[in-house]
Write an enzyme that holds these catalytic residues in place. Sequence first.
Site, PDB file in Angstrom:
ATOM      1  N   HIS A  30     -61.567  31.449  31.281  1.00 30.92           N
ATOM      2  CA  HIS A  30     -61.067  32.359  30.438  1.00 30.92           C
ATOM      3  C   HIS A  30     -61.298  31.812  28.926  1.00 30.92           C
ATOM      4  CE1 HIS A  30     -58.286  34.591  33.376  1.00 30.92           C
ATOM      5  NE2 HIS A  30     -58.947  33.325  34.150  1.00 30.92           N
TER       6      HIS A  30
ATOM      7  N   ASP B 248     -52.298  35.654  31.470  1.00 26.73           N
ATOM      8  CA  ASP B 248     -53.395  36.165  32.294  1.00 26.73           C
ATOM      9  C   ASP B 248     -52.632  37.184  33.096  1.00 26.73           C
ATOM     10  OD1 ASP B 248     -55.305  36.619  34.157  1.00 26.73           O
ATOM     11  OD2 ASP B 248     -55.550  34.523  34.804  1.00 26.73           O
TER      12      ASP B 248
ATOM     13  N   TYR C 207     -48.388  34.553  34.119  1.00 27.73           N
ATOM     14  CA  TYR C 207     -49.497  34.452  35.020  1.00 27.73           C
ATOM     15  C   TYR C 207     -49.413  35.309  36.176  1.00 27.73           C
ATOM     16  CZ  TYR C 207     -53.073  32.476  38.105  1.00 27.73           C
ATOM     17  OH  TYR C 207     -54.325  32.273  38.892  1.00 27.73           O
TER      18      TYR C 207
END
Length: 278
Positions: free
Chosen positions: A269, A155, A115
């Site tokens: 997302h 992500d 992330y």
Amino acid sequence: MSSKSLRVASVNVNGIRAAFRRGMGDWLAGRGIDVLAMQEVRASTDDIVAALGDEWDVVHDPATAKGRAGVAIASRSKASIHRVTFGPDDFDSAGRWLEADYEVGDTTVTIVSAYVHSGEADTPKQVEKYRFLDAMLEHLPELQRHNPLSLVVGDLNVGHRTLDIRNWKGNVKRAGFLPKEREYFDRILGAEGDDRYNAGAGLGWVDLGRRSAGEVEGPYTWWSWRGQAFDNDTGWRIDYQLATPELAERMTSYTVDRAESYDARFSDHAPVVVDYAL
């Protein structure tokens, strides 16, 4: 897990408890996932286990600040080992990088849930983002040496190419599409226009989303909750599965599980789901 195939899903859940309240459990129950990498879980390990159920083995790296960030990997079989050390000693990567090894038949696959900071241009937040990307760039060759069947998912908060953002012209000075950020991905995958882009250029890693979709816009993985972004498909492709060349050759399918409607979303997302033949 089956010795013939592996289904890996990655999603920024935007808070796992909120995601399950919005229906993430229904999506997960019908998807046949073997390994689920999550970002921004923003919960304790007990909360994650309670949401997923006892049939999942969970490894989790929480953020230093409670209720922020957090990465986890849930799997149908137990991770043989996991690691969270990443970057310089004075760099706080807690809740942003989690590696785990999984035995699939007689094959070991290493999976990272990552992330990357969202950043903010010309602020200390952007400095931290660059420090993370520097550490990631330095670590990727080490990861590949550890296991030639390695996968970095999550992500990554950067749209690499103009194909990855619907309104790219309006975002060239915004974090997530800054030229300096995109150069990191040039060094990992190769630059746009390079004959060997996504096929051996840079550090040689492969962006499976682009390999699967080809030279088309999207498919996007994030849309703002605000306005009509989702309905108009004004999105960003910032969620990735990046594979070593050896593992990339074993991909058999790639899907972005875009919700059927705005109100059916459990996160801002969409999950990225990839099948591998092992």
